[in-house]
Scaffold this motif. Structure first.
Motif, PDB file in Angstrom:
ATOM      1  N   LEU A 140       4.964  -3.710  -6.926  1.00  0.00           N
ATOM      2  CA  LEU A 140       3.710  -4.346  -7.034  1.00  0.00           C
ATOM      3  C   LEU A 140       3.634  -5.973  -6.769  1.00  0.00           C
ATOM      4  O   LEU A 140       2.763  -6.481  -6.279  1.00  0.00           O
ATOM      5  CB  LEU A 140       3.529  -4.322  -8.649  1.00  0.00           C
ATOM      6  CG  LEU A 140       3.038  -3.088  -9.361  1.00  0.00           C
ATOM      7  CD1 LEU A 140       3.073  -2.999 -10.805  1.00  0.00           C
ATOM      8  CD2 LEU A 140       2.033  -2.360  -8.536  1.00  0.00           C
ATOM      9  N   ARG A 141       4.681  -6.407  -6.638  1.00  0.00           N
ATOM     10  CA  ARG A 141       4.668  -7.815  -6.231  1.00  0.00           C
ATOM     11  C   ARG A 141       4.417  -8.084  -4.515  1.00  0.00           C
ATOM     12  O   ARG A 141       4.189  -8.831  -4.027  1.00  0.00           O
ATOM     13  CB  ARG A 141       6.096  -8.519  -6.519  1.00  0.00           C
ATOM     14  CG  ARG A 141       6.029  -8.757  -8.128  1.00  0.00           C
ATOM     15  CD  ARG A 141       7.346  -9.689  -8.284  1.00  0.00           C
ATOM     16  NE  ARG A 141       8.604  -9.232  -8.058  1.00  0.00           N
ATOM     17  CZ  ARG A 141       9.181  -8.608  -8.942  1.00  0.00           C
ATOM     18  NH1 ARG A 141       8.798  -8.502 -10.243  1.00  0.00           N
ATOM     19  NH2 ARG A 141      10.548  -8.099  -8.595  1.00  0.00           N
ATOM     20  N   THR A 189      -2.963  -5.493  -4.257  1.00  0.00           N
ATOM     21  CA  THR A 189      -3.317  -4.886  -5.330  1.00  0.00           C
ATOM     22  C   THR A 189      -4.814  -4.493  -5.215  1.00  0.00           C
ATOM     23  O   THR A 189      -5.656  -5.295  -4.633  1.00  0.00           O
ATOM     24  CB  THR A 189      -3.623  -5.847  -6.774  1.00  0.00           C
ATOM     25  OG1 THR A 189      -2.476  -6.460  -7.048  1.00  0.00           O
ATOM     26  CG2 THR A 189      -4.122  -5.209  -7.898  1.00  0.00           C
ATOM     27  N   THR A 222      -2.394  -7.749 -12.116  1.00  0.00           N
ATOM     28  CA  THR A 222      -1.086  -8.115 -11.417  1.00  0.00           C
ATOM     29  C   THR A 222      -1.039  -9.570 -11.436  1.00  0.00           C
ATOM     30  O   THR A 222       0.066 -10.033 -10.894  1.00  0.00           O
ATOM     31  CB  THR A 222      -0.989  -7.424 -10.047  1.00  0.00           C
ATOM     32  OG1 THR A 222      -1.943  -7.835  -9.397  1.00  0.00           O
ATOM     33  CG2 THR A 222      -0.996  -5.933 -10.396  1.00  0.00           C
ATOM     34  N   ARG A 280       1.762  -7.829 -15.278  1.00  0.00           N
ATOM     35  CA  ARG A 280       2.004  -6.908 -14.107  1.00  0.00           C
ATOM     36  C   ARG A 280       3.636  -6.055 -14.447  1.00  0.00           C
ATOM     37  O   ARG A 280       3.554  -4.953 -14.114  1.00  0.00           O
ATOM     38  CB  ARG A 280       2.648  -7.736 -13.067  1.00  0.00           C
ATOM     39  CG  ARG A 280       3.100  -6.949 -11.758  1.00  0.00           C
ATOM     40  CD  ARG A 280       3.390  -8.013 -10.411  1.00  0.00           C
ATOM     41  NE  ARG A 280       4.423  -8.886 -11.052  1.00  0.00           N
ATOM     42  CZ  ARG A 280       4.126 -10.155 -11.004  1.00  0.00           C
ATOM     43  NH1 ARG A 280       2.894 -10.842 -10.587  1.00  0.00           N
ATOM     44  NH2 ARG A 280       5.241 -11.226 -10.954  1.00  0.00           N
ATOM     45  N   TRP A 335      -2.275   2.280  -5.022  1.00  0.00           N
ATOM     46  CA  TRP A 335      -1.353   1.138  -5.171  1.00  0.00           C
ATOM     47  C   TRP A 335      -0.269   0.936  -4.162  1.00  0.00           C
ATOM     48  O   TRP A 335       0.302   0.028  -4.271  1.00  0.00           O
ATOM     49  CB  TRP A 335      -0.777   1.403  -6.615  1.00  0.00           C
ATOM     50  CG  TRP A 335      -1.788   1.281  -7.897  1.00  0.00           C
ATOM     51  CD1 TRP A 335      -2.426   2.308  -8.285  1.00  0.00           C
ATOM     52  CD2 TRP A 335      -1.925   0.130  -8.174  1.00  0.00           C
ATOM     53  NE1 TRP A 335      -3.384   1.600  -9.374  1.00  0.00           N
ATOM     54  CE2 TRP A 335      -2.772   0.159  -9.550  1.00  0.00           C
ATOM     55  CE3 TRP A 335      -1.645  -1.214  -8.138  1.00  0.00           C
ATOM     56  CZ2 TRP A 335      -3.298  -0.713 -10.280  1.00  0.00           C
ATOM     57  CZ3 TRP A 335      -1.866  -2.301  -9.119  1.00  0.00           C
ATOM     58  CH2 TRP A 335      -3.080  -1.994 -10.103  1.00  0.00           C
TER      59      TRP A 335
END
Length: 402
Positions: free
Chosen positions: A308-309, A313, A321, A327, A390
């Motif tokens: 996710l980093r 997003t 996030t 997050r 995602w």
């Protein structure tokens, strides 16, 4: 009400209302396209000062709710409570009486199939309302002394109460899941010559390994053989000595979750608080073994959090996030949601439920999976849409070759 019940439910209803013979009943699971009010319910009769009552303990996602209903010829409370529960769309009922065991499963077509077996010998029924006596494994059970949870007086040490409660809640989830799998015909009937095979991946000091063996074997009377897997040789030596001292049929091997070699493929796979992608390895091995029952309580979720980093997003979820703590929580939810979806694609019925916190981690989610062989319609499309939006690559998908 009763005249409208299918024949199978009439058998179950009669057993539930027999306040002299009912030992314990459990209902759980859900029929296709339905959602019962409760995740599962447990029924037993207790003797109170006001007389005999049907005690119903109903579990939602977070807690248990207990209600007592007067029984006997002069009261209709127990019958009303039973009839209300029989209208709930549970998929299975497991009913133990002093002389019989009734297992009811509702098919996809809505038919009630009942399998009844006779006990080799009648069992006694405990009607005491004392909560301490309702423990699945009492504190004075020898395994707790061997594991250092209790002292010489058979009482749980104050510093070990959290671990004892964790064991108790784990056994409730294991008991309900095994009962549902057996009632649904998804778990075979073991014999002394061919016992039920259980593996605990990443067993550590084997608190839950020993508890599972003791409970399934001694309390539920199922022939069972347990294997614990851990990377530490010290754990194998310690646990082997404890098993020998207790006279338990438990074996311990050294190895990682991904490459441990077992003599027999297990039917029940446990993986409790395995860190990060170790949970994915445990789930992948369970699928490879075609295990009938899987209980996995994940620990940290670093893999998806790191992804996710790195990825952009999707709109309009930027606020989810932008902040680190949100997050991380989102990563937890996405990870376990995708794991559940992937297990469904492999023919498992999956529930994500609350598990008590351990003293080591605040994570308290458990994935309960029962292998039915059925894959829900649209589950792959939903999964593809979620990972595509995602930009995620779940480790479990890689391990499964999905």
């Amino acid at each position: 009400m009763t005249g409208a019940l299918p024949a199978g439910f009439e058998t179950v209803r009669a057993a539930l209302l027999d306040d002299a013979a009912l030992v314990r009943a459990v209902a759980g699971g859900r029929r296709r396209g339905t959602q019962p009010r409760w995740r599962r319910v447990e029924l037993r009769y207790v003797d109170l000062k006001a007389g005999r009552h049907l005690q119903v303990t109903s579990y939602d996602a977070t807690q248990a709710h207990t209600a007592n209903h007067a029984a006997g010829p002069d009261s209709h409370e127990a019958a009303a409570a039973v009839d209300a529960l029989l209208t709930e769309p549970f998929a299975t009922w497991h009913v133990d009486t002093t002389e019989h065991t009734h297992q009811l499963r509702v098919t996809k077509r809505g038919e009630a199939l009942v399998h009844t077996t006779s006990r080799a010998a009648p069992v006694a029924v405990a009607r005491d309302h004392d909560r301490e006596k309702q423990r699945l494994l009492p504190p004075d059970d020898p395994i707790f002394a061997a594991l250092g949870l209790t002292g010489g007086d058979g009482r749980v040490k104050p510093s070990r109460m959290a671990k004892y409660r964790q064991v108790e809640e784990f056994l409730r989830l294991l008991d309900a899941t095994v009962a549902e799998a057996r009632a649904g015909g998804h778990l075979r009937r073991p014999t002394p010559e061919d016992p039920l095979r259980v593996v605990d991946l990443g067993c550590g000091n084997a608190y839950l390994t020993f508890a599972a063996q003791r409970f399934l074997g001694e309390v539920r009377g199922l022939p069972v053989a347990v294997t614990g897997v851990d990377v530490k040789q010290q754990s194998r030596e310690h646990n082997t000595a404890v098993a020998a001292g207790l006279g338990l049929d438990a074996t311990f091997v050294v190895g990682t979750i991904g490459d441990a070699v077992l003599e027999h493929d297990p039917e029940i796979v446990l993986a409790l608080h395995a860190c990060d992608t170790a949970t994915d390895e445990a789930l992948a091995r369970a699928v490879g073994w075609q295990a009938s029952v899987v209980l996995a309580a994940p620990c940290c979720h670093h893999d998806v959090a790191a992804q996710l980093r790195r990825v952009e997003t999707p709109a309009p979820y930027g606020e989810l996030t932008r902040h680190g703590i949100l997050r991380e929580r989102l990563a937890d939810t996405l990870t376990d949601g995708l794991r559940a979806s992937l297990m469904r694609q492999q023919g498992y019925r999956v529930d994500v439920v609350q598990f008590v916190e351990s003293q080591h981690t605040p994570r308290n989610t458990m994935l309960r999976a029962v292998r039915t062989g059925a894959v829900p319609d649209g589950v792959r499309e939903e999964y593809d849409g979620l990972v595509g939006a995602w930009g995620l690559e779940p480790r479990l998908a890689t391990l499964l070759g999905s």
